[in-house]
Design an enzyme around this catalytic site. Structure first.
Site, PDB file in Angstrom:
ATOM      1  N   LYS A 120      44.311  44.999  51.041  1.00 39.26           N
ATOM      2  CA  LYS A 120      43.818  45.371  49.717  1.00 39.26           C
ATOM      3  C   LYS A 120      43.227  46.777  49.718  1.00 39.26           C
ATOM      4  O   LYS A 120      43.392  47.537  48.765  1.00 39.26           O
ATOM      5  CB  LYS A 120      42.768  44.354  49.242  1.00 39.26           C
ATOM      6  CG  LYS A 120      43.326  42.990  48.861  1.00 39.26           C
ATOM      7  CD  LYS A 120      42.226  42.091  48.320  1.00 39.26           C
ATOM      8  CE  LYS A 120      42.786  40.790  47.782  1.00 39.26           C
ATOM      9  NZ  LYS A 120      43.413  39.966  48.805  1.00 39.26           N
ATOM     10  N   GLU A 204      33.592  46.181  45.110  1.00 36.32           N
ATOM     11  CA  GLU A 204      33.885  46.782  43.815  1.00 36.32           C
ATOM     12  C   GLU A 204      32.939  46.217  42.764  1.00 36.32           C
ATOM     13  O   GLU A 204      32.320  45.164  42.970  1.00 36.32           O
ATOM     14  CB  GLU A 204      35.343  46.526  43.421  1.00 36.32           C
ATOM     15  CG  GLU A 204      35.723  45.075  43.338  1.00 36.32           C
ATOM     16  CD  GLU A 204      37.235  44.864  43.219  1.00 36.32           C
ATOM     17  OE1 GLU A 204      37.995  45.728  43.691  1.00 36.32           O
ATOM     18  OE2 GLU A 204      37.639  43.837  42.655  1.00 36.32           O
ATOM     19  N   HIS A 239      38.657  30.250  42.133  1.00 36.70           N
ATOM     20  CA  HIS A 239      39.484  31.463  42.180  1.00 36.70           C
ATOM     21  C   HIS A 239      40.974  31.155  42.304  1.00 36.70           C
ATOM     22  O   HIS A 239      41.762  32.016  42.702  1.00 36.70           O
ATOM     23  CB  HIS A 239      39.053  32.391  43.318  1.00 36.70           C
ATOM     24  CG  HIS A 239      37.624  32.818  43.240  1.00 36.70           C
ATOM     25  ND1 HIS A 239      37.163  33.745  42.327  1.00 36.70           N
ATOM     26  CD2 HIS A 239      36.536  32.409  43.934  1.00 36.70           C
ATOM     27  CE1 HIS A 239      35.868  33.900  42.483  1.00 36.70           C
ATOM     28  NE2 HIS A 239      35.465  33.097  43.447  1.00 36.70           N
ATOM     29  N   ARG A 296      56.133  38.983  46.015  1.00 38.58           N
ATOM     30  CA  ARG A 296      56.913  37.749  46.080  1.00 38.58           C
ATOM     31  C   ARG A 296      57.046  37.181  44.677  1.00 38.58           C
ATOM     32  O   ARG A 296      56.483  37.720  43.718  1.00 38.58           O
ATOM     33  CB  ARG A 296      56.210  36.725  46.979  1.00 38.58           C
ATOM     34  CG  ARG A 296      54.753  36.485  46.544  1.00 38.58           C
ATOM     35  CD  ARG A 296      54.083  35.376  47.304  1.00 38.58           C
ATOM     36  NE  ARG A 296      52.655  35.321  47.094  1.00 38.58           N
ATOM     37  CZ  ARG A 296      52.046  34.822  46.027  1.00 38.58           C
ATOM     38  NH1 ARG A 296      52.767  34.355  45.027  1.00 38.58           N
ATOM     39  NH2 ARG A 296      50.720  34.794  45.938  1.00 38.58           N
TER      40      ARG A 296
END
Length: 665
Positions: A120, A204, A239, A296
């Site tokens: 990431k 973040e 999540h 994907r």
């Protein structure tokens, strides 16, 4: 240049996605190879394949994640392509690289593109260069506590710390103050190391109420990329998504275009090929920020297929064959609205923990109009603890969002399973919630509405009443015509009210009922309480009832499993045990036999052959459903024979006593 067409495809996955890929490939004339573990030897995808290869034990680490076994199965069976589906090896660079080295086409992007998005932190640095907006934060290599503290001051609180190498909520912490930072970093690093083998973190700004909006992209091998519009996946637990829809509701056209173009730039930046998804966090006002790119096919790809009319698996294969994408971006458009619910074997009342068990009964709503069911299970199969607990996806299409939503609610009402707990009732409550209906969405939707979503659809009294009606329909529905087949309570010299004993879970209750006609009944659930009125009529084209109870309409169906009755009320289901003492009395008077009304144990035998007994004497006492049940003499008479003994287990319908009434009884 177009390559030779793929002839044999190995699907390196399991469950519904393996089955879904094979169906498209076989329609294209491609021979399909399945690989399967010990736990999946009877699974539908194994039966669908032209060839099935066993690759190891149930544990994924010893089967579906073994690159060498996958490639051996491909070589041994002449596969010229491998489709990894999603999960497992779908974003594994080693598999993509070895396929390329051995001349086997990997149905997905090149290994370099997978690697570019695998971290990431590195991905966000790359995407920033492509001019795609990012949430303010820190994605660097310096992982010291001091550097995190410095960057936290710049980013501000609340902030989100998450693992760079993975997703699914693992290695993720929300930090609301500097005092929480050190402990949150340590915990996230431990979880990231355990889950992904990499403790690297990024931080973040934490957006309090964003939406999760993603864009489907498709690239050919000639550098052409297109976006196939967007999906909203905001409704999540832990999540992980449970409801997805396309297009994302309420997205202004200018934002939709800007987000789609940004997603294409992401693909261009890494030399992407095939189907992929770029995920964004979106805030009202038109602000969106890159979150990650999934290299994907996505679980939720069917909603995009239903609004565009495109088969994404077909286009993955066409791209792998070297074909050009035939559309200009302006040629693409969407029609209507689609919505998907993931059907999980999990218990929403127990923090959504997975459950296991055998599917004793299964009915999926694939016969309803504008309903698609992508399923990986079949009746009789075991839901094991080895894999993700998702059994199927139910997808609906409508001319507008409201139609798609109401069709999905109806489809979940028709999804019936005995043997495991499902999340369907919870998902249906989400779909029916006023805020969801109004498209007031956020990634915190479930937490925000937890109290309303956790409230059961039926209270104890309603469950008892519906269980009684399901039993009444399953066992007493008249088969003949004429006055003797009427299902009301009329009896010569007898009470109109009859007794019924019901156990649901650990709770047993006795109710009295009176059938006023064959479509209406009054139930007394406790002495001194006013009767509850039930009325019903047969559902059209369905083995079910439309029931009026408590001022609302309920779809009711049922199925039996051994001595238990499965009750399906809208999207809810439960098991009930039912005993009907009155039925035993009627049978004894008519044919001279006293039979066990249900499975149980004889705990008292109060008669012997040749005894003369008075009407109402308790001849046999049974224990069933943790309650005692007395089988009484229906009239004065004589015991002809006794067919049970004290302590014996007996089955429902088993003859216990032969009885002969006196002539004047």
């Amino acid at each position: 240049m177009t390559q030779h067409a793929i002839q044999t495809l190995l699907v390196a996955n399991r469950g519904e996605i393996a089955l879904r890929i094979m169906r498209t490939a076989q329609q294209m004339g491609i021979r399909c190879i399945a690989v399967y573990s010990d736990a999946d030897r009877l699974a539908p995808f194994v039966k669908q394949a032209d060839v099935a290869v066993h690759i190891g034990p149930a544990a994924a680490a010893e089967s579906y994640l073994k690159v060498d076994r996958i490639l051996k199965a491909a070589r041994d069976n002449g596969a010229d392509a491998i489709h990894p589906g999603y999960g497992f090896l779908s974003e594994n660079t080693a598999l993509a690289e070895q396929c390329e080295a051995e001349g086997i086409r990997f149905i997905g992007p090149p290994a370099s593109a997978i690697a570019a998005m695998g971290s990431k932190s590195a991905a966000k640095a790359l995407i920033a260069e492509a001019g795609v907006p990012l949430v303010p934060g820190y994605h660097g290599d310096d992982q010291s506590l001091e550097r995190f503290r410095e960057e936290a001051e710049k980013t501000g609180f609340p902030m989100l710390i998450k693992a760079s190498a993975g997703g699914g909520g693992k290695g993720m912490r929300v930090v609301r103050s500097d005092n929480e930072l050190e402990d949150a970093i340590a915990a996230a690093q431990r979880e990231a190391s355990s889950s992904f083998g990499d403790p690297h973190l990024l931080m973040e700004r934490y957006l309090e109420n964003p939406r999760h909006v993603e864009v489907q992209v498709m690239f050919d091998s000639h550098g052409k990329g297109r976006y196939l519009f967007d999906r909203d996946c905001s409704v999540q637990r832990r999540h992980q998504k449970i409801i997805e829809e396309a297009p994302a509701p309420g997205l202004p056209p200018a934002v939709r275009k800007a987000m789609g173009e940004a997603a294409v730039r992401c693909g261009e930046a890494i030399g992407y090929v095939g189907a992929g998804t770029v995920e964004f966090l979106y805030e009202p006002g038109g602000y969106f920020y890159f979150m990650e790119m999934n290299t994907r096919l996505q679980v939720e790809h069917p909603v995009t297929e239903l609004i565009t009319g495109l088969d994404l698996v077909e286009w993955q294969i066409r791209v792998a064959n070297g074909e050009h994408l035939p559309w200009a971006q302006d040629d693409l458009e969407f029609n209507g609205h689609a919505m998907e619910a993931r059907v999980y074997a999990e218990d929403p009342d127990n923090d959504f923990l997975p459950v296991t068990g055998r599917l004793h009964y299964l009915h999926e709503p694939s016969d309803l109009p504008h309903v698609r069911v992508d399923s990986g299970v079949a009746e009789g199969l075991e839901v094991t603890p080895w894999y993700d607990p998702m059994l199927a996806k139910v997808i609906t299409w409508g001319e507008d969002r409201t139609t798609a939503r109401t069709r999905l609610i109806e489809a979940l009402d028709h999804y019936e399973v005995l043997g495991v707990t499902l999340n369907n009732a919870f998902v249906s409550r989400v779909l029916r919630h006023p805020d969801f209906a109004a498209a007031d969405l956020t990634t915190h939707f479930i937490e925000k509405h937890q109290d309303a979503l956790s409230k059961p659809d039926f209270d104890e009294s309603e469950q008892l009443a519906l269980s009684w009606l399901a039993w009444q329909q399953a066992t007493l529905r008249p088969q003949a015509s004429g006055p003797w087949s009427l299902a009301d309570s009329f009896r010569l010299g007898g009470p109109r009210q009859q007794r019924c004993e019901i156990r649901i879970g650990d709770t047993g209750s006795t109710l009295m009922y009176e059938l006023t006609n064959d479509r209406e009944a009054h139930l007394i659930l406790a002495p001194g309480t006013p009767p509850l009125r039930l009325s019903w009529q047969s559902a059209r084209n369905d083995q079910a009832l439309n029931v009026q109870i408590g001022g609302r309409r309920v779809r009711l169906s049922w199925a039996s499993h051994g001595e238990k009755l499965g009750v399906f009320a809208d999207s809810n289901h439960w098991l009930a045990l039912v005993n009907h003492p009155e039925e035993q009395l009627d049978d004894a008077e008519s044919d001279g036999h006293l039979t066990a009304p249900m499975h149980g144990r004889v705990i008292a035998l109060n008669c012997a052959e040749g005894d003369r007994v008075e009407a109402g004497k308790a001849l046999v006492v049974m224990e069933a459903m943790k309650m005692e049940h007395s089988l009484k003499a229906p009239a004065a008479g004589r015991i002809v024979a006794v067919h049970c003994e004290n302590g014996a287990s007996v089955s429902a319908g088993q003859v216990l006593v032969d009885f002969e009434a006196e002539d004047n009884a």
